[in-house]
Design a protein around this motif. Structure first.
Motif, short mmCIF file in Angstrom:
data_model
loop_
_atom_site.label_atom_id
_atom_site.label_comp_id
_atom_site.label_asym_id
_atom_site.label_seq_id
_atom_site.Cartn_x
_atom_site.Cartn_y
_atom_site.Cartn_z
N LEU A 37 5.20 13.59 -7.59
CA LEU A 37 6.13 13.63 -6.47
C LEU A 37 5.78 12.52 -5.49
O LEU A 37 4.60 12.20 -5.30
N ALA A 38 6.81 11.95 -4.87
CA ALA A 38 6.61 10.93 -3.84
C ALA A 38 7.56 11.23 -2.69
O ALA A 38 8.73 11.54 -2.90
N ILE A 39 7.02 11.17 -1.46
CA ILE A 39 7.81 11.42 -0.26
C ILE A 39 7.76 10.17 0.61
O ILE A 39 6.67 9.71 0.98
N ASP A 40 8.93 9.61 0.92
CA ASP A 40 9.02 8.43 1.77
C ASP A 40 9.27 8.86 3.21
O ASP A 40 10.11 9.73 3.48
N LEU A 41 8.54 8.23 4.14
CA LEU A 41 8.63 8.56 5.56
C LEU A 41 9.35 7.46 6.33
O LEU A 41 9.46 6.32 5.85
N VAL A 79 2.07 10.14 -2.27
CA VAL A 79 2.22 10.38 -3.71
C VAL A 79 1.23 11.46 -4.12
O VAL A 79 0.04 11.40 -3.76
N VAL A 80 1.70 12.45 -4.84
CA VAL A 80 0.85 13.55 -5.27
C VAL A 80 1.13 13.86 -6.73
O VAL A 80 2.26 13.71 -7.20
N ALA A 131 -1.67 7.87 -0.27
CA ALA A 131 -0.57 7.45 0.59
C ALA A 131 -0.77 6.02 1.01
O ALA A 131 -1.89 5.49 0.98
N GLY A 132 0.30 5.36 1.38
CA GLY A 132 0.22 3.98 1.81
C GLY A 132 1.58 3.48 2.24
O GLY A 132 2.58 4.21 2.17
N ARG A 133 1.61 2.24 2.68
CA ARG A 133 2.86 1.63 3.15
C ARG A 133 3.48 0.79 2.04
O ARG A 133 2.80 -0.03 1.43
#
Length: 243
Positions: free
Chosen positions: A135-139, A146-147, A163-165
């Motif tokens: 799973l990936a969640i964009d902010l 990313v998990v 996580a990262g930019r």
């Protein structure tokens, strides 16, 4: 020496010359009309010195992984059905994960450009034939989390969180490669490998672009630029509010 004896000795030499010439010609390629040999499967690499490779606890990242407690299963998730991880509700899964429960109500997205939860993916990263869930969640800040979740014995385990930019995620065999840009224009690439319990780091490299010395790009010194540390792989305390 008679003519008959000369012919008798000359014949084997002529035959031998033809054989040698034929053998040399065969190494240069296929003759006209000769079918190409079938393409063989390339062998997989095997370490000659396992202690210096990524297959033993002495490999980079493995020692650290052995000192970290094994992942705990997530609470609040019922028994998995026949569909396994594929049958899980993504929001229910995120609510059960203490690190990501505040992001569970984000909208599902199908393309970049807005914040939300990307389409879940099933990829076999452990190499046992049972796919893991990514799973990936964009902010809104441009960062992404990313998990990776694995199912073992009917329970769900979080086996990777990073996580990262502006990160991009790739698979390399059964390994996971996470790339993210550095502040000075370079790129950081972190490679994760299944160590039997989780996805652990086996390499973390940074590549820096060479300065553009073409006309019109300002003054460039010959000294090397000081590398700037990349963004921390840990998300902020408040990664964002629901949209």
């Amino acid at each position: 020496m008679t003519l008959r004896l000369r012919l008798f000795l000359g014949a084997p030499l002529a035959v031998l010359a033809v054989v040698v010439l034929s053998a040399c010609g065969a190494t240069g390629g296929l003759d006209a009309g000769e079918p190409a040999p079938p393409v063989s499967v390339q062998p997989s690499p095997k370490p000659l010195w396992p202690d210096w490779s990524g297959t033993t606890p002495s490999a980079p990242g493995a020692e650290t992984a052995t000192k970290v407690p094994p992942p705990e299963p997530l609470d609040g998730i019922g028994a998995l059905g026949s569909g396994g991880l594929a049958g899980l509700d993504v929001r229910e899964l995120l609510r059960a994960d203490p690190r990501l429960k505040t992001l569970a109500d984000r909208p599902m997205i199908k393309k970049p450009g807005r914040s939300g939860i990307r389409p879940p993916l099933l990829v076999d990263l452990s190499g046992d034939g049972r796919p893991e869930l990514l799973l990936a969640i964009d902010l809104e800040s441009g960062r992404s989390a990313v998990v990776v979740y694995a199912e073992r014995g009917g329970k769900v385990y979080p086996v990777l969180f990073t996580a990262g930019r502006r990160i991009s995620v790739e698979v390399l065999g059964t390994d996971l490669l996470v790339r993210s840009p550095c502040a000075d224009g370079g790129e950081q690439a972190v490679r994760y490998h299944w160590d039997g319990k989780r996805m652990s780091t086996v390499s973390d490299t940074k590549n820096y672009k060479k300065p553009d010395r073409s006309p019109g790009h300002g003054d460039h010194s010959d000294g090397p630029a000081s590398p700037t540390p990349s963004a921390s792989p840990t998300p902020s305390a408040r990664p964002g509010t629901g949209s």
